[in-house]
Design an enzyme around this catalytic site. Structure first.
Site, PDB file in Angstrom:
ATOM      1  N   LYS A   1       0.856  -1.046   0.014  1.00 30.21           N
ATOM      2  CA  LYS A   1       0.056  -0.085  -0.012  1.00 30.21           C
ATOM      3  C   LYS A   1       0.937   1.236  -0.086  1.00 30.21           C
ATOM      4  O   LYS A   1       1.904   1.297   0.787  1.00 30.21           O
ATOM      5  CB  LYS A   1      -0.942  -0.045   1.345  1.00 30.21           C
ATOM      6  CG  LYS A   1      -2.131   1.099   1.320  1.00 30.21           C
ATOM      7  CD  LYS A   1      -3.023   0.560   2.591  1.00 30.21           C
ATOM      8  CE  LYS A   1      -3.893   1.592   2.554  1.00 30.21           C
ATOM      9  NZ  LYS A   1      -4.853   1.413   3.853  1.00 30.21           N
TER      10      LYS A   1
ATOM     11  N   SER B   1      -9.953   1.072   2.834  1.00 32.68           N
ATOM     12  CA  SER B   1      -9.107   2.064   2.234  1.00 32.68           C
ATOM     13  C   SER B   1      -7.832   1.220   1.232  1.00 32.68           C
ATOM     14  O   SER B   1      -7.441   1.724   0.678  1.00 32.68           O
ATOM     15  CB  SER B   1      -8.395   3.128   3.025  1.00 32.68           C
ATOM     16  OG  SER B   1      -7.406   2.498   4.042  1.00 32.68           O
TER      17      SER B   1
ATOM     18  N   SER C   1     -10.028  -1.190   7.136  1.00 37.56           N
ATOM     19  CA  SER C   1      -9.167  -1.092   5.747  1.00 37.56           C
ATOM     20  C   SER C   1      -8.493  -2.257   5.240  1.00 37.56           C
ATOM     21  O   SER C   1      -8.385  -2.184   3.871  1.00 37.56           O
ATOM     22  CB  SER C   1      -8.372  -0.078   5.596  1.00 37.56           C
ATOM     23  OG  SER C   1      -9.091   1.236   5.592  1.00 37.56           O
TER      24      SER C   1
HETATM   25  N1  GLN Z   1     -13.562   2.891   6.631  1.00 35.42           N
HETATM   26  C1  GLN Z   1     -12.606   3.413   7.489  1.00 35.42           C
HETATM   27  C2  GLN Z   1     -12.410   5.024   7.611  1.00 35.42           C
HETATM   28  O1  GLN Z   1     -12.978   5.311   6.469  1.00 35.42           O
HETATM   29  C3  GLN Z   1     -11.189   2.819   7.136  1.00 35.42           C
HETATM   30  C4  GLN Z   1      -9.976   3.269   7.782  1.00 35.42           C
HETATM   31  C5  GLN Z   1      -8.703   2.335   7.770  1.00 35.42           C
HETATM   32  O2  GLN Z   1      -9.237   1.109   8.381  1.00 35.42           O
HETATM   33  N2  GLN Z   1      -7.795   2.902   7.419  1.00 35.42           N
HETATM   34  O3  GLN Z   1     -11.990   5.509   8.214  1.00 35.42           O
END
Ligand code: GLN
Length: 478
Positions: free
Chosen positions: A67, A142, A166
């Protein structure tokens, strides 16, 4: 070489000298070239040779992608943001070092929601990523690119990061296995911070075995991260024998039963998973976590507050972009941040600073911490009664691209089952447990007490091996 080959199978091929690491690498580079223009899962594919010196580690000769918030020395590391487009990492994250020590080579940087904020992959400065199972849908976020690339068989595994779902959400949406480890099991050194008290690197793989293997390479104390735990490295594949431990009791999270917010096809797959676990010998009982429903609110405040603080460093003076046309310092800060950050990141910085402002700190931040302790106490109590908890990973199928772009609240609510364990730093793993009639993957998650990864993997592996969900692949990528 056949597509969708697992790390385990690749290792066997290498051991039997049926192929070389170079052939494996070329095979995946060719697949990326062939398929990624449609998916947009990889921001940059590395041209030069980054293969580690040694091939005899536990991931020797295995390629992956990471990532874009995980630093790799000399490479752009942008966290999916315009503000960092010109930034190149000056050192390796511990995650990249550990992959390299294990013999794995990163082939590129995976697309992601800007600064890991989002559930759809649509908040990236590099454009949207598509779900290989259905190109009109999101792969989840994400870690959108990390999941899409593995699901399409462009690499055998990837590293994502998770703060509140995420890794597990994209795993569920893409038919993969994804782990959020105990907070501190994996080092955060060199991972661009979003919410420092929850952020963790997590592997995305096709199978439970492969996931356990990558965790075996990642986990363990890191002197460069003071929040990393004093744990010795271990082989997380050791207990994968296809059997459940004796007298295993699994708690079914009450909110997952008779809940109208859960898609009926997901509810059915969840029911069947419970029956399957019982068939394998698990005792089950329903467990209520009364404050589970407040997990999203706690996460909302804590993550915005920490994001506002963490992202204050991006102001044009130290890293990345700086606007050229500012008359004075203050204007340079303002314009750089205005031009550099996307809409979701700005939304979170504003709410975070509001929640932390002296007039509101007690109303929001302190309250959130108070409720966080209640959630922790309830989970601890649950784990006195049961060994693990289960729930569907997500209440819905992958959203249509564009569906939630103007509806952030619905997007935040999709994290219902994902954020409560993150705010208390306990581990959870998502794996495929079925498919909709239209062929979209469904995720089941196991949640455990601190440092229960070995047990989670053992149980998840026994479940996986008694089903054939992990053997399906998206059409068009053969
Ligand atoms: N859906 C979560 C957010 O928008 C994902 C965040 C994450 O795990 N980085 O905060």
């Amino acid at each position: 070489m056949k597509p969708f080959i697992t790390i385990k199978e690749l290792k066997e091929k290498l051991q039997n000298k049926e192929c070389t690491p170079q052939e494996i690498k070329q095979f995946y580079l060719d697949r990326i070239k062939q398929y990624d223009s449609e998916l947009n899962s990889i921001i940059e594919t590395f041209n030069e040779d980054n293969s580690p010196k040694k091939d005899d580690g536990i991931l020797g000769g295995i390629p992956f992608v990471h990532k874009d918030n995980i630093s790799m020395k000399g490479k752009a590391t942008t966290s999916g943001s315009n503000i960092l487009k010109k930034y190149k990492a000056t050192y390796n994250s511990t995650a990249i070092n550990r992959m390299s020590e294990a013999g794995a080579e990163s082939l590129g940087r995976a697309n992601m929601d800007e600064f890991a904020m989002g559930s759809t992959g649509e908040f990236s400065a590099y454009g949207i990523t598509k779900n290989p199972w259905d190109h009109s849908r999101t792969p989840g976020g994400s870690s959108s690119g990390s999941a899409s690339a593995v699901a399409a068989g462009l690499v055998p595994f990837s590293l994502g990061s998770e703060t509140g779902g995420s890794v597990r959400m994209p795993a569920a949406f893409c038919g993969l296995v994804g782990l959020y480890p105990t907070f501190g099991l994996h080092s955060r050194n060199g991972v661009i911070a979003f919410t420092s008290s929850n952020d963790q690197v997590g592997p995305l793989t096709k199978t439970v075995y492969d996931n356990a293997l990558v965790t075996s390479a990642l986990a363990g104390k890191d002197p460069m991260d003071s929040t990393s735990l004093q744990v010795e490295p271990k082989d997380y594949t050791k207990k994968l024998n296809g059997k459940l431990p004796e007298n295993l009791t699994i708690g079914i999270i009450k909110d997952a039963i008779n809940n109208d917010s859960i898609d009926p096809e997901i509810a059915t797959a969840f029911d069947e998973s419970i029956k399957q676990l019982e068939k394998l010998g698990a005792k089950t009982k329903i467990i209520e976590i009364p404050h589970l429903k407040d997990g999203i609110a706690v996460y909302f405040i804590a993550s915005r507050a920490e994001a506002a603080s963490n992202l204050a460093r991006f102001d044009g003076s130290l890293y990345g972009n700086r606007v050229e046309d500012a008359a004075a310092l203050q204007e340079m800060y303002t314009k750089t941040r205005h031009d550099g950050f996307g809409v979701e990141v700005k939304r979170r910085i504003i709410t975070g600073n509001y929640a932390l402002s002296s007039a509101h700190q007690d109303d929001f931040y302190e309250q959130a911490n108070h409720v966080r302790s209640m959630i922790r106490a309830e989970f601890l109590k649950a784990f006195e009664e049961v060994d693990l908890l289960i729930s569907p990973t997500t209440p819905t199928f992958p959203f249509k691209l564009g569906e939630l772009i103007d509806d952030p609240i619905t997007m935040y609510l999709a994290d219902y089952f994902l954020v409560p364990n993150c705010v208390i730093g306990t581990p959870a793993l998502s794996l495929p447990c079925g498919y909709s009639q239209k062929g979209l993957p469904i995720g089941l998650q196991f949640l455990g007490p601190r440092l229960s990864e070995e047990l989670i993997y053992q149980v998840a592996y026994a479940f996986e091996q008694s089903t054939d969900h992990h053997l399906r692949n998206p059409k068009g990528y053969e």
